[in-house]
Design a protein around this motif. Structure first.
Motif, PDB file in Angstrom:
ATOM      1  N   ASP A 189       1.595   6.741  -3.711  1.00 46.24           N
ATOM      2  CA  ASP A 189       1.708   6.015  -3.147  1.00 46.24           C
ATOM      3  C   ASP A 189       2.180   6.824  -1.444  1.00 46.24           C
ATOM      4  O   ASP A 189       1.890   5.323  -0.466  1.00 46.24           O
ATOM      5  N   GLU A 190       2.125   7.273  -1.846  1.00 48.23           N
ATOM      6  CA  GLU A 190       1.959   8.505  -0.430  1.00 48.23           C
ATOM      7  C   GLU A 190       0.542   7.923   1.131  1.00 48.23           C
ATOM      8  O   GLU A 190       0.663   7.743   2.534  1.00 48.23           O
ATOM      9  N   LEU A 191      -0.405   8.058  -0.170  1.00 46.55           N
ATOM     10  CA  LEU A 191      -1.607   7.603   0.459  1.00 46.55           C
ATOM     11  C   LEU A 191      -1.579   6.837   0.615  1.00 46.55           C
ATOM     12  O   LEU A 191      -2.712   5.838   1.904  1.00 46.55           O
ATOM     13  N   ASN A 192      -1.299   5.679   0.208  1.00 47.28           N
ATOM     14  CA  ASN A 192      -0.896   4.011   0.786  1.00 47.28           C
ATOM     15  C   ASN A 192      -0.249   4.402   1.820  1.00 47.28           C
ATOM     16  O   ASN A 192      -0.741   3.138   2.719  1.00 47.28           O
ATOM     17  N   ARG A 193       1.162   4.826   1.970  1.00 53.14           N
ATOM     18  CA  ARG A 193       1.562   4.697   3.168  1.00 53.14           C
ATOM     19  C   ARG A 193       1.088   5.293   4.398  1.00 53.14           C
ATOM     20  O   ARG A 193       1.065   4.834   5.453  1.00 53.14           O
ATOM     21  N   ASN A 194      -0.238   6.388   4.232  1.00 58.09           N
ATOM     22  CA  ASN A 194      -1.205   6.644   5.602  1.00 58.09           C
ATOM     23  C   ASN A 194      -1.551   5.314   5.939  1.00 58.09           C
ATOM     24  O   ASN A 194      -1.656   5.399   7.274  1.00 58.09           O
ATOM     25  N   ILE A 195      -2.235   4.679   4.520  1.00 61.21           N
ATOM     26  CA  ILE A 195      -2.874   3.971   5.806  1.00 61.21           C
ATOM     27  C   ILE A 195      -2.072   2.572   5.926  1.00 61.21           C
ATOM     28  O   ILE A 195      -3.038   2.900   7.160  1.00 61.21           O
ATOM     29  N   ILE A 196      -0.940   2.282   5.217  1.00 57.04           N
ATOM     30  CA  ILE A 196      -0.870   1.752   6.747  1.00 57.04           C
ATOM     31  C   ILE A 196      -0.226   2.083   7.840  1.00 57.04           C
ATOM     32  O   ILE A 196      -0.046   0.975   8.687  1.00 57.04           O
ATOM     33  N   GLN A 197       0.338   3.291   7.939  1.00 55.07           N
ATOM     34  CA  GLN A 197       0.335   3.708   9.448  1.00 55.07           C
ATOM     35  C   GLN A 197      -0.484   3.558  10.397  1.00 55.07           C
ATOM     36  O   GLN A 197      -0.511   3.456  11.301  1.00 55.07           O
ATOM     37  N   TYR A 198      -1.872   4.330   9.596  1.00 58.75           N
ATOM     38  CA  TYR A 198      -2.938   4.112  10.442  1.00 58.75           C
ATOM     39  C   TYR A 198      -3.154   2.890  10.782  1.00 58.75           C
ATOM     40  O   TYR A 198      -3.377   2.452  12.444  1.00 58.75           O
TER      41      TYR A 198
END
Length: 348
Positions: A189-198
């Motif tokens: 889930d954190e990796l997904n949030r990283n992509i959203i933030q990027y």
């Protein structure tokens, strides 16, 4: 007498109650449920509209009166009532073909390493309220190690990393016990949030969670890969407010997730630093085993191997390791007794 009759009519179950997915192993049948841990509820009457894949398809697409809930966060029950309803739905679905009027299975459930006694009891109570007659709790890394076929009862060091949706669990196991361990909130889930933030910071593009996860699966990687991968990134332009599509490549997504991947590697190293030297020697010889959905990220094993200097292998069907372990424990009462969490409050 009544309990033994219910046991005969019901199916013993092993459950991986994960943040992202719920998997259930039925004794004698194998894995019978593999569904997202998502529930859709009509807030006007409290009725469950969908569970699992059907509910996940509704994420971000519902009217105001429909709530799509993920009742587990970081492997911990965030919404007790919804979790209970989800489990009851799965139990009743599995027992429709039996002669039992009320399914009363014996259940083994995996829980994260760092949950409190109150949180463990909440898991046990939810499973009991959903219809179980008996609950046994086991730490997820232990279940994953058993499911991966590691010799956890031997006097040797077994290091396992279980990357789930909400947490990454790192543990060194020997003689049926966890010697050193750490649970960190950096996982799928954190990796997904990283992509959203990027996407927001670099492209002024607002993504949905499902889109981010699809991009991660399609082109995400933890280390450099030989071929260049590309995928469409669709979302809402933050400047114009209109839909927009761009094309991103694996290097950009790797950059987006890089900080989290490096953090996981650093935590693995920190566990090795506090592990007794005899066990470290075993791990150097035997290597590290990687399980969980996060193990399927391209190059994750390579990133950990580069960071630690140790061999890393991904177990067969890494997403199934924890639930396979709970299923094996249903067949081995002595091993279950040795490794279960001694929490009498959840035993009935």
């Amino acid at each position: 007498m009544f309990g033994s009759i219910m046991g005969y009519l019901s199916k013993d179950l092993g459950i991986d109650l994960g943040t992202a997915n719920t998997l259930i192993h039925s004794r004698g049948q194998g894995i019978v449920v593999n569904e997202p841990s998502v529930v859709a509820i009509n807030t006007r009457n409290g009725q469950i509209l969908a569970v699992g894949h059907e509910a996940r398809a509704m994420l971000g697409k519902t009217p105001p009166n429909v709530l799509v809930s993920r009742p587990l966060q970081r492997g911990i029950i965030a919404d007790f009532e919804v979790t209970e309803k989800m489990l009851r739905y799965f139990f009743e679905k599995l027992h429709r073909e039996t002669t039992a009027f009320i399914p009363r299975p014996r259940v083994v459930v995996g829980v994260p390493l760092d949950v409190t006694e109150v949180e463990r009891k909440a898991v046990g109570d939810a499973v009991l309220s959903a219809g179980a007659r008996e609950v046994h709790l086991i730490e997820e890394p232990m279940a994953a190690a058993i499911g991966a076929g590691m010799p956890i009862t031997d006097p040797v060091g077994n290091m396992i990393i279980d990357m789930g949706g909400g947490t990454t669990e790192i543990a060194v196991i020997s003689l049926s016990g966890v010697v050193t361990a750490k649970s960190i909130p950096i996982a799928g889930d954190e990796l997904n949030r990283n992509i959203i933030q990027y996407a927001r910071e670099v492209f002024n593009l607002l993504l949905g969670e499902k889109v981010a996860e699809e991009i991660k699966i399609d082109i995400g990687s933890a280390i450099d890969i030989a071929e260049t991968l590309e995928a469409p990134m669709r979302g809402r332009d933050l400047l114009s407010g209109l839909p927009r599509e761009i094309t991103v490549n694996d290097e950009q997504i790797r950059e987006a997730m890089g900080r989290s991947v490096r953090a996981i590697v650093e935590h693995v190293k920190s566990i090795l630093e506090i592990t007794p030297p005899e066990l470290v020697a075993d791990i150097y010889r035997r290597g590290i085993v990687l399980t969980g959905g996060g193990a399927m990220l391209r190059g994750m094993d390579g990133a950990i191997s580069q960071g630690t200097g140790l061999p890393v292998r991904i177990t067969d069907e890494p997403l199934m390791a924890v639930v396979r372990g709970t299923g094996l424990l249903l067949e081995d009462a002595k091993l279950l007794h040795d490794v279960e969490i001694p929490l009498q409050e959840v035993m009935r």
